[in-house]
Scaffold this active site. Structure first.
Site, PDB file in Angstrom:
ATOM      1  N   ARG A 231      35.253  46.869  36.085  1.00  0.00           N
ATOM      2  CA  ARG A 231      36.165  45.979  36.788  1.00  0.00           C
ATOM      3  C   ARG A 231      35.334  45.215  37.818  1.00  0.00           C
ATOM      4  O   ARG A 231      34.219  45.619  38.161  1.00  0.00           O
ATOM      5  CB  ARG A 231      37.255  46.791  37.494  1.00  0.00           C
ATOM      6  CG  ARG A 231      38.191  47.472  36.524  1.00  0.00           C
ATOM      7  CD  ARG A 231      39.229  48.314  37.248  1.00  0.00           C
ATOM      8  NE  ARG A 231      40.086  47.505  38.102  1.00  0.00           N
ATOM      9  CZ  ARG A 231      40.970  48.007  38.957  1.00  0.00           C
ATOM     10  NH1 ARG A 231      41.114  49.320  39.079  1.00  0.00           N
ATOM     11  NH2 ARG A 231      41.713  47.209  39.709  1.00  0.00           N
ATOM     12  N   HIS A 232      35.886  44.131  38.326  1.00  0.00           N
ATOM     13  CA  HIS A 232      35.223  43.421  39.423  1.00  0.00           C
ATOM     14  C   HIS A 232      35.174  44.351  40.651  1.00  0.00           C
ATOM     15  O   HIS A 232      35.908  45.347  40.718  1.00  0.00           O
ATOM     16  CB  HIS A 232      36.012  42.155  39.761  1.00  0.00           C
ATOM     17  CG  HIS A 232      37.458  42.460  40.013  1.00  0.00           C
ATOM     18  ND1 HIS A 232      37.901  42.949  41.228  1.00  0.00           N
ATOM     19  CD2 HIS A 232      38.536  42.399  39.204  1.00  0.00           C
ATOM     20  CE1 HIS A 232      39.198  43.167  41.145  1.00  0.00           C
ATOM     21  NE2 HIS A 232      39.614  42.842  39.928  1.00  0.00           N
TER      22      HIS A 232
END
Ligand code: ATP
Ligand code: F6P
Length: 456
Positions: A231-232
């Site tokens: 994920r970011h």
């Protein structure tokens, strides 16, 4: 509104009839097709004749001679095994509304294939023959070492003896094997893979569903590679509990971005540290900021953007519960199907991710930096996670996931960066965020899962 899939539109049922000598990847290809189609909500199942044979002939000695075409006892058992598999497959088509059944056996003679063809025609099922033809001796030996010496047929048999016996088994099959041929089999629908995908022969591919299967199989390769998912880093919206948007990274999110190159290098190991990989991000700022310190080629995909929450974009779960209580409940009741007002459902994401999956199958080392919902859908494809579970999986921030596809399983390694981040996980029945209880468990148990069925 009912959700339609390819099978509803066409109303066809397909039997994929695998063809090929032993150790040509037939079972692996069968399982991948089932996983891919199931991910797309097309009801599919593989009928592996080897497992039937093992059950039916459990008292017989299974060595190479068992497969001698002149061995009447062996032939009898093998006929019983294919009959039982076909019987179960037909039952599944009619009683469980199956759409794509795969008959995973060698089906190496025209006589056998004609028998299957006749049964399919009688039952209004489209037969698609899928042959894997291979004469690459090294690859065949490698396949035997990878999966055959550990097969239930060779329990307690030393590897070298198992290998010799398996090669002899192949020789017996070679004496009767008839490959698919555009002249002799001109009327059949078939795809023939020659030495994996160095040459591909297509014949009379007619329906849309058949063409989807063919296109998928054409894109498969067997080179070793890894796929990384992340994920970011934590974003400013994550800090305030807002969903959607296009926020910047938080200070801790930037720290994750700076640490990511190091995590990737560590996961590659010393000997592979010069390996080339490509980074795929969404078009949103937070994934691009997270990728910004990685010294690799980068590509942006709109299809990797986060679930579109429509009218709820930018709200917290509490605000959604307050303003749209019925929607909030409907989503908890069926998170996979629920579509946000003016936005998307998990099912919609899967549909837009299909080209990504196809491209991922073609590519080698790829690192994908994307978002919670999208990452769940990608993970569900690789790990065969059912639809009802996938939207509830916990995929924490600041964690790099490495997937290594193997013959019948995918190895998963999770590498946690030692950088705290908020939890963005919402349990069913509440609007509060917190550490996952059930979702985390699902995710962990999948870590250990070996998604194979029996090799033979
Ligand atoms: P059997 O008839 O004995 O069941 P099989 O043809 O089903 O054998 P698998 O058990 O699927 O063979 O063999 C798996 C191995 O085949 C894996 O190591 C995989 O890398 C390799 N493989 C996958 N696709 C192909 C292909 N198209 N051609 C040759 N080998 C392949
Ligand atoms: O030899 C490989 C194998 O997968 C066996 O395990 C299985 O019994 C057989 O092929 C199934 O194919 P056939 O129909 O030719 O017996």
């Amino acid at each position: 509104m009912p959700v339609y899939s390819i099978s509803h539109v066409e109303n066809v049922r397909v039997c994929v009839v695998m063809v090929g000598l032993p150790a040509r990847g037939k079972s692996l290809i069968s399982q991948k097709i089932v996983r891919y189609l199931s991910w797309l909500s097309i009801k599919s199942r593989c009928f592996n004749v080897g497992s039937y044979r093992r059950e039916i002939a459990k008292d017989a000695v299974i060595d190479a001679e068992f497969f001698d075409p002149l061995n009447t006892e062996g032939l009898h058992y093998r006929q019983q095994a294919i009959d039982a598999a076909i019987f179960d497959m037909m039952k599944w088509f009619t009683e469980e509304n199956g759409v794509v059944g795969i008959l995973d056996a060698t089906n190496s003679t025209r006589k056998r294939r004609e028998m299957i063809l006749r049964l399919c025609r009688e039952n209004h099922i489209e037969p698609l023959f899928l042959e894997s033809w291979c004469n690459d001796k090294e690859l065949i030996l490698q396949n035997i070492a990878d999966v055959k010496t550990t097969s239930p047929d060779y329990i307690k048999t030393p590897n070298d003896i198992a290998t010799q016996d398996f090669l002899k088994r192949i020789e017996f099959y070679e004496t009767v094997y008839e490959t698919m041929d555009t002249a002799k089999d001109a009327n059949l629908t078939f795809i023939k893979l020659v030495n994996v995908n160095s040459q591909i022969v297509l014949n009379r591919i007619e329906t849309y569903l058949e063409s989807r299967i063919v296109y998928y199989v054409m894109n498969l390769h067997i080179k070793p590679r890894s796929i990384w998912l992340s994920r970011h880093g934590e974003s400013e919206f994550n800090l305030t509990g807002q969903i959607g948007g296009d926020a910047n990274l938080s200070e801790r999110g930037w720290r994750y971005a700076k640490k990511l190159p190091d995590l990737v290098l560590k996961s590659l190991g010393e000997e592979l540290k010069h390996t080339n990989l490509t980074v795929w991000t969404s078009t949103l700022k937070r994934t691009q900021q997270t990728a910004s310190f990685l010294p690799y080629k980068k590509l942006q995909w709109k299809a990797l953007d986060e679930l579109d929450a429509g009218e709820c974009d930018g709200m917290t779960y509490e605000e959604i519960e307050e303003r749209f209580p019925d929607d909030f409940k409907a989503r908890d009741d069926d998170k996979y199907e629920y579509r946000y007002r003016g936005g998307e459902s998990y099912r919609d994401i899967v549909i837009r991710l299909e080209p990504i999956i196809m491209e991922l199958e073609r590519q080698e080392n790829i690192l994908i930096i994307t978002h919670q919902a999208v990452l769940r859908c990608l993970y569900a494809y690789f790990m065969n996670v059912p639809q009802e579970e996938s939207p509830w999986m916990s995929i924490p921030l600041h964690t790099l996931i490495k997937l290594e596809p193997r013959a019948y399983s995918t190895l998963v390694t999770r590498i946690k960066a030692d950088i705290p981040a908020v939890s963005t996980y919402k349990e069913k029945g509440t609007s509060q965020l917190g550490e996952a209880k059930t979702g985390e468990l699902i995710f962990k148990s999948r870590d250990l899962i070996n998604n194979s069925e029996e090799a033979l």
